[in-house]
Scaffold this active site. Sequence first.
Site, mmCIF file in Angstrom:
data_model
loop_
_atom_site.group_PDB
_atom_site.id
_atom_site.type_symbol
_atom_site.label_atom_id
_atom_site.label_comp_id
_atom_site.label_asym_id
_atom_site.label_seq_id
_atom_site.Cartn_x
_atom_site.Cartn_y
_atom_site.Cartn_z
ATOM 1 C CE LYS A 144 25.896 43.329 71.474
ATOM 2 N NZ LYS A 144 27.065 43.924 72.145
ATOM 3 C CB SER A 397 25.367 36.115 68.638
ATOM 4 O OG SER A 397 25.775 36.489 67.334
#
Length: 596
Positions: A144, A397
């Site tokens: 992110k 992720s």
Amino acid sequence: MEFLCLAPTHSFSTNPKSTKIISIDRTSTTGRIMKMYQNMRGSTVRPSALPLKMSRIVTLPDISAPVVGTPTILPKVDPGELVVNNPTGGDPDELIQYLVDILASPVYDVAIESPLELATKLSARLGVNFYIKREDKQKVFSFKLRGAYNMMSNLSKEELAKGVITASAGNHAQGVALAGQRLNCKSTIVMPETTPQIKVDAVKALGGTVVLHGQTFDEAQTYALELSEKDGLKYIPPFDAPGVIKGQGTIGTEINRQLKDIHAVFVPVGGGGLISGVAAFFKQIAPNTKIIGVEPYGAASMTLSLYEGHRVKLGNVDTFADGVAVALVGEYTFAKCQELIDGMVLVRNDGISAAIKDVYDEGRSILETSGAVAIAGAAAYCEFYNIKNENIVAIASGANMDFSKLHKVTELAELGSDKEALLATFMIEQPGSFKTFTKLVGSMNITEVTYRYTSERKEALVLYRVDVDEKSDLEEMIKKLNSSNMKTFNFSHNELVAEHIKHLVGGSASISDEIFGEFIFPEKAGALSTFLEAFSPRWNITLCRYRDQGDISGNVLVGFQVPQSEMDEFKSQADGLGYPYNLDNSNEAFNIVVAE
């Protein structure tokens, strides 16, 4: 209404819009970049996909009317089965600009080029070359920071001086805080009051100013947008902005540098920013590589939206993989996915848990649940279509796992990998019957067993787990038990049994008009009192079972006495409470174990 599911054992034929030849000035910045990357384009042409089978679809309401419960399509799509998207190709000039901006992104001020690791055990098991893109190794243990930093680094000096604001209960919050620290820009993060303290502390440690507001992400986001307008702060969205998408797209450039001739890249999908960025790069540089999104069954907002042709807002969202638990995908990201991606696959929570264990077995790393979604989807896809000898890439992720969630992950992991089975067996309640049962189970190793005699039944119920080496051994054991008048059910992929019902093995209490429901409670003080105010003493509560799972919300199993004549009133009260819920009386496990 139906859709055709294709077996993408080979690449789909490329959309003509995405392969249009564009005249480029070789002396321009764009021209130099395109020339540098010319040799990266995939050149292998493969046969088009084979038709597999038809799956029925229900028509869903418009975005203004959220979908309540599980839409009918989802149980009809197997884990790993591709729900095909027919990409439109997008605007070539816009995509060229995307490529230029992705290649010029300054994300490496804060990010590393994460390793692409060959998962040797997964590769051997599946018969493919299975690579994991390790975004969990970033400083904030998530991808992110790329999107947040890319967008913030392109703000004006005046905007940076005023500061930025966002709403997040997870990894985006840390990405914005780190970007603010690096750019000397004040970052304000609005987080729901239910956010676990470990995540609040992580944001503060990176210099972010935390404002706790509301009980849900939607409430926090609304408040953040109000503050943004009131104080003149730039809002940094978690996914739905070109600057964020382009920052995430740098992952695509790295994968392309690290590996060639890739059959498919599997990407976890929440709001759609990561997959939009990766697809924007790959569909220009290596268009034969399929870009496939992965979502949990309980949070399939992109899958449903792509099928319907417009964004669909889910009424209930499963928060097990909280990083991808998004009720409504982004407007901009949805358009990009329509234009570029090849399709979506769905995974169950036990499959996600099994993927976490797979990564742990590879190198003793523990991913968060959303961080393992793409790995679960890639493995399920390879098994469903019997993919062999191909290069498969899955993006890990993130690794911001809440420790209290691990107990549920470990319970589901073996079931998800089919290395363990969860069974229910009924046997006549008489001396020696339990001994007979264990003999019939035979060589299958029992790893857990729960049994309780109840005078309410003529037959005793045993809930148990067994190790499974070969599926045929399990089938033979179940057949042997059934032929010995010990009726046996396989509940291995029934999460309700794994989470709740094994604790209720005493069975039915023979209560008239009893119904059961699962309610999603916010993890905050007073939530139970609010719930009781809504239902008690109007309806008698007959059962309650809850366990903290490390999420911002918890799954609570509740029983009520509600006469049929009062069901409409009960449902109206439940709807008004505002807690997502499902009534479980139609669940096979309830009918067998609890409700009789």
